[in-house]
Design a protein around this motif. Structure first.
Motif, PDB file in Angstrom:
ATOM      1  N   SER A 422       0.557  -2.333  -5.308  1.00  0.00           N
ATOM      2  CA  SER A 422       0.661  -1.579  -4.054  1.00  0.00           C
ATOM      3  C   SER A 422       1.914  -2.030  -3.329  1.00  0.00           C
ATOM      4  O   SER A 422       2.384  -3.153  -3.501  1.00  0.00           O
ATOM      5  CB  SER A 422      -0.580  -1.803  -3.178  1.00  0.00           C
ATOM      6  OG  SER A 422      -0.671  -3.163  -2.779  1.00  0.00           O
ATOM      7  N   PHE A 423       2.478  -1.120  -2.554  1.00  0.00           N
ATOM      8  CA  PHE A 423       3.615  -1.454  -1.709  1.00  0.00           C
ATOM      9  C   PHE A 423       3.542  -0.619  -0.441  1.00  0.00           C
ATOM     10  O   PHE A 423       2.716   0.306  -0.326  1.00  0.00           O
ATOM     11  CB  PHE A 423       4.941  -1.237  -2.438  1.00  0.00           C
ATOM     12  CG  PHE A 423       5.201   0.173  -2.895  1.00  0.00           C
ATOM     13  CD1 PHE A 423       5.902   1.063  -2.085  1.00  0.00           C
ATOM     14  CD2 PHE A 423       4.753   0.611  -4.136  1.00  0.00           C
ATOM     15  CE1 PHE A 423       6.142   2.364  -2.512  1.00  0.00           C
ATOM     16  CE2 PHE A 423       5.008   1.906  -4.555  1.00  0.00           C
ATOM     17  CZ  PHE A 423       5.688   2.785  -3.748  1.00  0.00           C
ATOM     18  N   THR A 424       4.386  -0.964   0.521  1.00  0.00           N
ATOM     19  CA  THR A 424       4.334  -0.340   1.844  1.00  0.00           C
ATOM     20  C   THR A 424       5.697   0.229   2.202  1.00  0.00           C
ATOM     21  O   THR A 424       6.721  -0.430   2.009  1.00  0.00           O
ATOM     22  CB  THR A 424       3.914  -1.371   2.911  1.00  0.00           C
ATOM     23  OG1 THR A 424       2.638  -1.915   2.550  1.00  0.00           O
ATOM     24  CG2 THR A 424       3.822  -0.726   4.281  1.00  0.00           C
ATOM     25  N   ILE A 425       5.686   1.439   2.720  1.00  0.00           N
ATOM     26  CA  ILE A 425       6.889   2.053   3.277  1.00  0.00           C
ATOM     27  C   ILE A 425       6.696   2.166   4.785  1.00  0.00           C
ATOM     28  O   ILE A 425       5.699   2.742   5.238  1.00  0.00           O
ATOM     29  CB  ILE A 425       7.151   3.440   2.663  1.00  0.00           C
ATOM     30  CG1 ILE A 425       7.413   3.316   1.160  1.00  0.00           C
ATOM     31  CG2 ILE A 425       8.317   4.135   3.354  1.00  0.00           C
ATOM     32  CD1 ILE A 425       7.598   4.659   0.463  1.00  0.00           C
ATOM     33  N   LYS A 426       7.625   1.620   5.551  1.00  0.00           N
ATOM     34  CA  LYS A 426       7.496   1.687   7.008  1.00  0.00           C
ATOM     35  C   LYS A 426       8.870   1.853   7.643  1.00  0.00           C
ATOM     36  O   LYS A 426       9.855   1.276   7.181  1.00  0.00           O
ATOM     37  CB  LYS A 426       6.802   0.455   7.572  1.00  0.00           C
ATOM     38  CG  LYS A 426       7.597  -0.840   7.474  1.00  0.00           C
ATOM     39  CD  LYS A 426       6.770  -2.053   7.900  1.00  0.00           C
ATOM     40  CE  LYS A 426       6.398  -2.024   9.350  1.00  0.00           C
ATOM     41  NZ  LYS A 426       7.560  -2.248  10.246  1.00  0.00           N
ATOM     42  N   LEU A 434       3.117   3.551   5.579  1.00  0.00           N
ATOM     43  CA  LEU A 434       2.561   4.351   4.494  1.00  0.00           C
ATOM     44  C   LEU A 434       2.180   3.390   3.377  1.00  0.00           C
ATOM     45  O   LEU A 434       3.037   2.715   2.813  1.00  0.00           O
ATOM     46  CB  LEU A 434       3.584   5.371   3.993  1.00  0.00           C
ATOM     47  CG  LEU A 434       3.269   6.057   2.658  1.00  0.00           C
ATOM     48  CD1 LEU A 434       1.946   6.806   2.721  1.00  0.00           C
ATOM     49  CD2 LEU A 434       4.395   6.992   2.250  1.00  0.00           C
ATOM     50  N   GLU A 435       0.881   3.304   3.079  1.00  0.00           N
ATOM     51  CA  GLU A 435       0.387   2.426   2.025  1.00  0.00           C
ATOM     52  C   GLU A 435       0.363   3.205   0.705  1.00  0.00           C
ATOM     53  O   GLU A 435      -0.196   4.301   0.628  1.00  0.00           O
ATOM     54  CB  GLU A 435      -1.017   1.918   2.352  1.00  0.00           C
ATOM     55  CG  GLU A 435      -1.106   1.116   3.648  1.00  0.00           C
ATOM     56  CD  GLU A 435      -0.366  -0.208   3.554  1.00  0.00           C
ATOM     57  OE1 GLU A 435      -0.234  -0.723   2.424  1.00  0.00           O
ATOM     58  OE2 GLU A 435       0.092  -0.693   4.599  1.00  0.00           O
ATOM     59  N   VAL A 436       0.976   2.620  -0.321  1.00  0.00           N
ATOM     60  CA  VAL A 436       1.068   3.287  -1.630  1.00  0.00           C
ATOM     61  C   VAL A 436       0.399   2.390  -2.669  1.00  0.00           C
ATOM     62  O   VAL A 436       0.795   1.233  -2.848  1.00  0.00           O
ATOM     63  CB  VAL A 436       2.533   3.553  -2.019  1.00  0.00           C
ATOM     64  CG1 VAL A 436       2.592   4.294  -3.354  1.00  0.00           C
ATOM     65  CG2 VAL A 436       3.254   4.347  -0.939  1.00  0.00           C
ATOM     66  N   GLU A 437      -0.619   2.931  -3.333  1.00  0.00           N
ATOM     67  CA  GLU A 437      -1.294   2.216  -4.411  1.00  0.00           C
ATOM     68  C   GLU A 437      -0.832   2.805  -5.751  1.00  0.00           C
ATOM     69  O   GLU A 437      -0.745   4.027  -5.902  1.00  0.00           O
ATOM     70  CB  GLU A 437      -2.812   2.335  -4.278  1.00  0.00           C
ATOM     71  CG  GLU A 437      -3.359   1.667  -3.017  1.00  0.00           C
ATOM     72  CD  GLU A 437      -4.863   1.794  -2.909  1.00  0.00           C
ATOM     73  OE1 GLU A 437      -5.438   2.556  -3.730  1.00  0.00           O
ATOM     74  OE2 GLU A 437      -5.456   1.159  -2.022  1.00  0.00           O
ATOM     75  N   VAL A 438      -0.561   1.931  -6.719  1.00  0.00           N
ATOM     76  CA  VAL A 438       0.013   2.358  -7.989  1.00  0.00           C
ATOM     77  C   VAL A 438      -0.880   1.908  -9.143  1.00  0.00           C
ATOM     78  O   VAL A 438      -1.226   0.725  -9.243  1.00  0.00           O
ATOM     79  CB  VAL A 438       1.441   1.784  -8.182  1.00  0.00           C
ATOM     80  CG1 VAL A 438       2.038   2.287  -9.496  1.00  0.00           C
ATOM     81  CG2 VAL A 438       2.336   2.153  -7.017  1.00  0.00           C
TER      82      VAL A 438
END
Length: 780
Positions: A422-426, A434-438
């Protein structure tokens, strides 16, 4: 699908479905049991259209990358609602990705700076001695600043803190006499408070009068060196969230005012501080930085990390002399701006308002915890509606403007099985994220349907995805053969000779027989797969020049062609020139083409040769037959054939200064005919001929007579001049000889030995007495 004729999927030699998925995102795997030919091995890893054409419809493994939007609340328009936690400035808020390596997918992110958003502003001031006049000018700053900021937001809070430097040598005065008053002996300002690292004075509050009260209580201090300990203070103001009072639902501004450069990481070693900063809050009960004399100064990287982590916009308010240094810091610390502060800080309010408007006029996306296996690229769409590939920032925005970013995501490789990231775009300085799960699609669905000891594998292996994985000791496509001595025998029977690869490396040995691979380039065949019909010599990229067939690595040429690649024609028709000679007698016919050996000769049949001895005569024949219908060519009716490439132009005056033209001359009766010719790029010859021959005129008798008389007179005058010149030279030599002899005479006229003077003189010596006087003399 292919590059330079190569099928990426089949050339990867994938032996399992998982390996196939990693080769290329367009590769698919056929899990059908009966697939391909018994004579050739058909690759199960190929492009979808090829697999369907080979009879594998309906049993394909070809996963694709996908996106699932989990949370997608609409963007807010204002921020002054009662429940600030409901304010949304980024959309969507949460998504999940399922990525296949190499298969790029994308999603859109929208960001909006809402109107009337709450603001927390913490004022961090340098209280070293050089800032005394600045302290006097901000004693009523709170009231004036609040008035200006309330024009931008209805929800504003203000806090205050100060700093000087670490109270250890060599940064501060540490001698006992300076403990209570480091300004002792300083005539301009003899009284000040002891040095300190950082002191939190006022938590964020909407009561601006308290800010004024705290400022009025402050007194300046004095440190020893020029740099200040401001970075210590910035870090504590950022991480001590509870004591400072930062709100989650507000925009965080940290105003840093100073008139000098800061100490940075490793400077602490000068004072014996070798422990790096831990990035934690170290404010004691008195709200002072307690680890000032234990930890080194923080690094720029640590500052940037903590400021971004706590959504803080840092505003450097510095004097003009240090503007460039702090401007460089902004490039290393995201979300930071710098403004020029006057020497007495009288422009601080305008500076803060300008910096706040600058911050609110731009949106920049940052990425947190980006996995190593995932690559991200951004394309910004700002207010002008244009696309900016590679850009993750928009500027010159108004409050309420919405901008969007296209985010392309690609998995570079597959992590360990069942791994997720997971990573975060802010946006920099925003609390919204924006939380992104991969997750990763690196396995095939058919792998879940394994058959252990399957009858499809002769009971000696596991059937999965259309293939048999043989147990130890067994081999073959159906695990029907045993290893050991019999197994080695099977393998040896598939070798062309001892030491050579099994099936020449172009097939698989199924017990005792080679099954050749299927190639997109052609057919592989032979008892040991040693032959193919595509590995022969080529000419200009064409197999066997297109004039032969490839058989087991050797070109078998068609009739009329020879050579290793069949590019040499045995025909000589194209080498016969118009005069029925082979290559015009100036070369040899090689592979159906003339190779000119005569220097200067060229053309398909070496017919062009401006420098050859017979060139002028050949062109003359064409001129006579085409212009005058005479000559040998006209007699035997071959003029049109031999002179078809000649372009003849008749002129009154012939130009002979063209370097690319050849001048030819031949006699006509008592006259001379001249012409020039040159070869054109089209292969034709350009002939330029005089309309009339050049003829000489009869001599003029009077002219000849006058010329003879004139020549005789000229010769006579020349002879006279020569005679006069010789006489003059002789006279001058004689006169010079006379002068030389005269100068060598032994006497002159004034000393002639024969000449005597007419007067003689005699002398007589005598002595006599007269009147008792003696006289001596001479009487003449």
């Amino acid at each position: 699908n292919t590059g330079n004729g190569l099928n990426i999927c089949t050339s990867g030699s994938a032996t399992s479905c998982g390996e196939c998925l990693l080769i290329h995102p367009k590769c698919a795997w056929c899990s059908k049991e009966e697939f391909g030919s018994t004579k050739f091995i058909t690759s199960r890893c190929d492009f979808v259209e090829n697999l369907i054409m080979n009879g594998c419809a309906g049993e394909l493994e070809t996963p694709k990358s996908s996106i699932n939007i989990v949370e997608n609340l609409p963007l807010s328009s204002k921020g002054s609602s009662l429940t600030l936690s409901d304010v949304t400035q980024i959309m969507p808020q949460k998504i999940s990705l399922n990525l296949r390596p190499g298969d790029k997918t994308s999603f859109r992110v929208q960001v909006r700076q809402v109107e009337d958003y709450p603001v927390d502003l913490y004022y961090l001031m340098d209280l070293s001695l050089s800032m005394k006049d600045d302290l006097d000018n901000i004693r009523n700053l709170g009231t004036k600043l609040a008035e200006e900021m309330r024009k931008l937001t209805s929800n504003f809070r203000l806090g205050f803190g100060s700093f000087v430097d670490k109270n250890i040598s060599p940064f501060s005065y540490t001698a006992p006499r300076y403990q209570n008053n480091p300004c002792i002996g300083y005539k301009l300002f003899p009284h000040c408070v002891p040095s300190f690292g950082f002191r939190h004075l006022l938590s964020l509050t909407d009561k601006v009068d308290r800010f004024n009260e705290e400022v009025q209580k402050q007194k300046v201090s004095r440190n020893r060196d020029a740099p200040e300990g401001g970075f210590d203070a910035i870090l504590q103001a950022a991480v001590c969230k509870e004591k400072i009072g930062w709100r989650k639902e507000a925009s965080h501004l940290l105003v840093f005012t100073t008139d000098d450069v800061p100490h940075i990481a490793l400077d602490g070693k000068l004072g014996g501080l070798v422990q790096p900063h831990d990035g934690q809050c170290h404010l004691n009960e008195a709200n002072e930085y307690s680890a000032s004399n234990q930890l080194d100064y923080p690094s720029l990287a640590l500052l940037g990390e903590k400021l971004a982590e706590n959504n803080i916009h840092l505003i450097f308010a510095v004097t003009k002399a240090h503007y460039i240094l702090y401007k460089n810091f902004t490039a290393l610390i995201p979300g930071t701006t710098v403004e020029i502060l006057h020497q007495d800080s009288n422009n601080i309010i305008q500076l803060i308002v300008k910096a706040y408007n600058s911050i609110r006029s731009k949106v920049e996306l940052t990425v947190w915890d980006n996995p190593e296996d995932v690559s991200l690229t951004f394309t910004a769409t700002c207010q002008d509606g244009l696309l900016y590939p590679g850009l993750r920032k928009c500027e010159d925005l108004q409050i309420g403007d919405t901008v969007s970013f296209e985010v392309s995501v690609e998995a570079r490789s597959c992590p360990a099985e069942n791994t997720s990231h997971s990573f975060t775009i802010k946006p920099a300085g925003f609390r919204d994220t924006l939380e992104v799960e991969v997750a990763y699609s690196c396995t095939c669905g058919c792998m879940k349907q394994m058959e252990w000891n399957s009858s499809k594998c002769s009971g000696n292996g596991t059937y999965t995805c259309g293939l048999c994985e043989c147990d130890s000791g067994y081999l073959g496509s159906k695990c029907e053969c045993e290893e050991g001595e019999s197994g080695n025998m099977y393998q040896n029977m598939c070798r062309e000779a001892e030491g050579k690869p099994v099936c020449s490396g172009r097939g698989e040995c199924s017990c005792n027989q080679c099954i050749c691979y299927k190639s997109e380039f052609g057919r592989i065949y032979g008892l040991f797969c040693e032959c193919n019909d595509f590995s022969c010599a080529r000419y200009k990229g064409v197999l066997c020049s297109g004039h032969g067939e490839c058989h087991c690595g050797e070109c078998k040429c068609h009739a009329g062609y020879i050579g290793d690649n069949c590019n040499c024609s045995t025909e000589t028709n194209r080498c016969i020139s118009n005069d029925s000679q082979m290559c015009s007698g100036r070369g040899n016919c090689v592979c159906g083409k003339c190779q000119c050996t005569e220097p200067g000769a060229f053309g398909e049949t070496c017919e062009k040769c401006p420098t050859c001895p017979g060139a002028c005569s050949t062109k003359r024949d064409c001129i006579e037959c085409m212009l005058h219908n005479s000559g040998g060519l006209a007699d035997n009716q071959t003029c049109p054939k031999h002179c078809k490439d000649e372009i003849i132009t008749r002129v009154d005056v012939l130009k002979t200064d063209d370097q690319h033209s050849v001048l030819c001359v031949y006699p006509v009766n008592d006259c001379v005919m001249k012409f020039t010719y040159s070869e054109l790029p089209s292969g034709k010859s350009n002939l330029t001929v005089l309309k009339k021959p050049e003829c000489g005129s009869a001599p003029n008798a009077l002219t000849i007579l006058l010329a003879v008389v004139g020549i005789i007179l000229l010769i006579g005058i020349v002879l006279l001049v020569v005679w006069k010149l010789l006489v003059t030279i002789h006279d001058r030599r004689e006169f010079a000889r006379f002068q030389s002899e005269r100068s060598r005479a032994r006497y002159e006229m004034a000393s002639n030995p024969l000449y005597r003077k007419p007067i003689s003189t005699h002398s007589l010596d005598f002595t006599f007495n007269k009147l008792s006087k003696s006289y001596n003399g001479t009487i003449d």
